[in-house]
Scaffold this active site. Structure first.
Site, PDB file in Angstrom:
ATOM      1  N   ASP A  60       0.833  -1.210   0.000  1.00 38.87           N
ATOM      2  CA  ASP A  60       0.000   0.000   0.000  1.00 38.87           C
ATOM      3  C   ASP A  60       0.863   1.253   0.000  1.00 38.87           C
ATOM      4  O   ASP A  60       1.542   1.553   0.973  1.00 38.87           O
ATOM      5  CB  ASP A  60      -0.904   0.000   1.237  1.00 38.87           C
ATOM      6  N   MET A  70      -2.165   4.672  -3.787  1.00 43.58           N
ATOM      7  CA  MET A  70      -3.161   5.622  -3.282  1.00 43.58           C
ATOM      8  C   MET A  70      -2.486   6.989  -3.297  1.00 43.58           C
ATOM      9  O   MET A  70      -2.054   7.508  -2.270  1.00 43.58           O
ATOM     10  CB  MET A  70      -3.615   5.204  -1.881  1.00 43.58           C
ATOM     11  N   MET A  81     -12.559  -1.153  -3.670  1.00 42.53           N
ATOM     12  CA  MET A  81     -12.274  -0.851  -2.262  1.00 42.53           C
ATOM     13  C   MET A  81     -13.517  -1.170  -1.437  1.00 42.53           C
ATOM     14  O   MET A  81     -14.611  -0.690  -1.743  1.00 42.53           O
ATOM     15  CB  MET A  81     -11.900   0.620  -2.074  1.00 42.53           C
ATOM     16  N   GLY A 130      -6.878   4.257   3.250  1.00 45.27           N
ATOM     17  CA  GLY A 130      -6.055   5.086   4.137  1.00 45.27           C
ATOM     18  C   GLY A 130      -5.524   4.340   5.348  1.00 45.27           C
ATOM     19  O   GLY A 130      -4.447   4.645   5.831  1.00 45.27           O
ATOM     20  N   ASP A 142     -10.428  -5.114  -1.234  1.00 46.92           N
ATOM     21  CA  ASP A 142      -9.435  -4.612  -0.283  1.00 46.92           C
ATOM     22  C   ASP A 142     -10.125  -3.841   0.830  1.00 46.92           C
ATOM     23  O   ASP A 142     -10.725  -2.796   0.599  1.00 46.92           O
ATOM     24  CB  ASP A 142      -8.459  -3.703  -1.065  1.00 46.92           C
ATOM     25  N   GLY A 143     -10.024  -4.388   2.044  1.00 48.76           N
ATOM     26  CA  GLY A 143     -10.532  -3.696   3.219  1.00 48.76           C
ATOM     27  C   GLY A 143     -11.529  -4.531   4.000  1.00 48.76           C
ATOM     28  O   GLY A 143     -12.587  -4.891   3.487  1.00 48.76           O
TER      29      GLY A 143
HETATM   30  C1  DX5 Z   1      -6.448   0.423   3.007  1.00 46.90           C
HETATM   31  C2  DX5 Z   1      -5.442  -0.411   2.265  1.00 46.90           C
HETATM   32  C3  DX5 Z   1      -5.572  -1.855   2.549  1.00 46.90           C
HETATM   33  C4  DX5 Z   1      -5.356  -2.248   3.983  1.00 46.90           C
HETATM   34  C5  DX5 Z   1      -6.315  -3.355   4.268  1.00 46.90           C
HETATM   35  O1  DX5 Z   1      -6.383   1.703   2.545  1.00 46.90           O
HETATM   36  O2  DX5 Z   1      -5.581  -0.233   0.863  1.00 46.90           O
HETATM   37  O3  DX5 Z   1      -4.785  -2.647   1.680  1.00 46.90           O
HETATM   38  O4  DX5 Z   1      -4.057  -2.678   4.270  1.00 46.90           O
HETATM   39  O5  DX5 Z   1      -6.260  -3.649   5.619  1.00 46.90           O
HETATM   40  P1  DX5 Z   1      -7.360  -4.564   6.351  1.00 46.90           P
HETATM   41  O6  DX5 Z   1      -7.318  -5.907   5.688  1.00 46.90           O
HETATM   42  O7  DX5 Z   1      -6.877  -4.579   7.759  1.00 46.90           O
HETATM   43  O8  DX5 Z   1      -8.692  -3.889   6.167  1.00 46.90           O
HETATM   44 ZN    ZN Z   2      -4.546  -1.725  -0.516  1.00 49.77          ZN
END
Ligand code: DX5
Ligand code: ZN
Length: 216
Positions: free
Chosen positions: A33, A66, A135, A140, A174-175
């Protein structure tokens, strides 16, 4: 076969090499990330860390940008060893150009959408990408709660890909993904699962990845 891409955001950065070695044989990809403090309210890591990681892992590096100016960094991430490079649709004014630049540099191209971003914004680019990243939290931070409204969005994207004979395109999520919800997210049509806190905050990260696969 689904893929798990553990996010190093939740790993212990002071012991990054050990943390990656713990999951090397259980994971499919490694999610990195990159946050710029503008697009998201957090700062993380950049190309030097990607380059350092590349030396001691065989996992494909799944780099999630990001940042507001991803175009400026495509060559640097390519040289650092990124395999997948994902940009956010919200910041790319010339997405077709960006996606093609990524591919020209020998990487696979991903396009990501925030929870409030409509799927219609990627409709015209589907034929050019390798992956769409939905997402399932606002980007973040790790450790946030999965947003349930993501499920119908994933289903709609899966249907569009089938209808357009583009079913080979990966749908990454993701998330807030864990063994408790991975099955329903997979049933909605996702194929690649990022998991940060669920993996690295668990006592046995490799076993947690195996449990996630079993749950699907
Ligand atoms: C959030 C990131 C994710 C994050 C996910 O902005 O893009 O990749 O690391 O973490 P978890 O799995 O803990 O939600
Ligand atoms: Zn991510």
């Amino acid at each position: 076969m689904i893929k798990i891409s553990p996010s190093i955001l939740s790993a212990d950065f002071a012991r990054l090499r050990d943390e990656i070695q713990r999951i090397e044989h259980a994971a499919d990809w490694l999610h990195v990330d990159v946050m710029d403090g503008h697009f998201v309210p957090n700062l993380t890591i950049g190309p030097p860390v990607v380059r350092a990681i590349k030396k001691y892992t065989n996992l494909p590096l799944d780099v999630h940008l990001m940042m507001t100016n991803p175009d400026d960094f495509i060559p640097l991430f390519a040289d650092s060893g990124a395999n997948y490079l994902t940009v956010h649709v919200e910041v790319c004014h010339h997405l077709h150009r960006t996606v093609n630049e990524i591919k020209k540099r020998g990487m696979k191209a991903g396009v990501s959408l925030n929870p409030a971003t409509s799927l219609s914004l990627v409709e015209e680019i589907l034929g050019d990408v390798d992956m769409i990243l939905i997402m399932t939290v606002n980007p973040g931070f790790g450790g946030q709660k999965f947003i349930p409204a993501s499920l119908p969005k994933i289903r709609r994207l899966r249907q569009q890909l089938e209808d357009r004979q583009l079913a080979h395109i990966e749908i990454e999520v993701d998330g807030g993904i864990s063994a408790a919800n991975i099955r329903e997210v997979a049933e909605a049509g996702a194929t690649v699962f990022v998991a940060g806190s669920a993996v690295f905050d668990s006592p046995d990260p490799a076993e947690t990845i195996r449990q996630m696969k079993i749950a699907v």
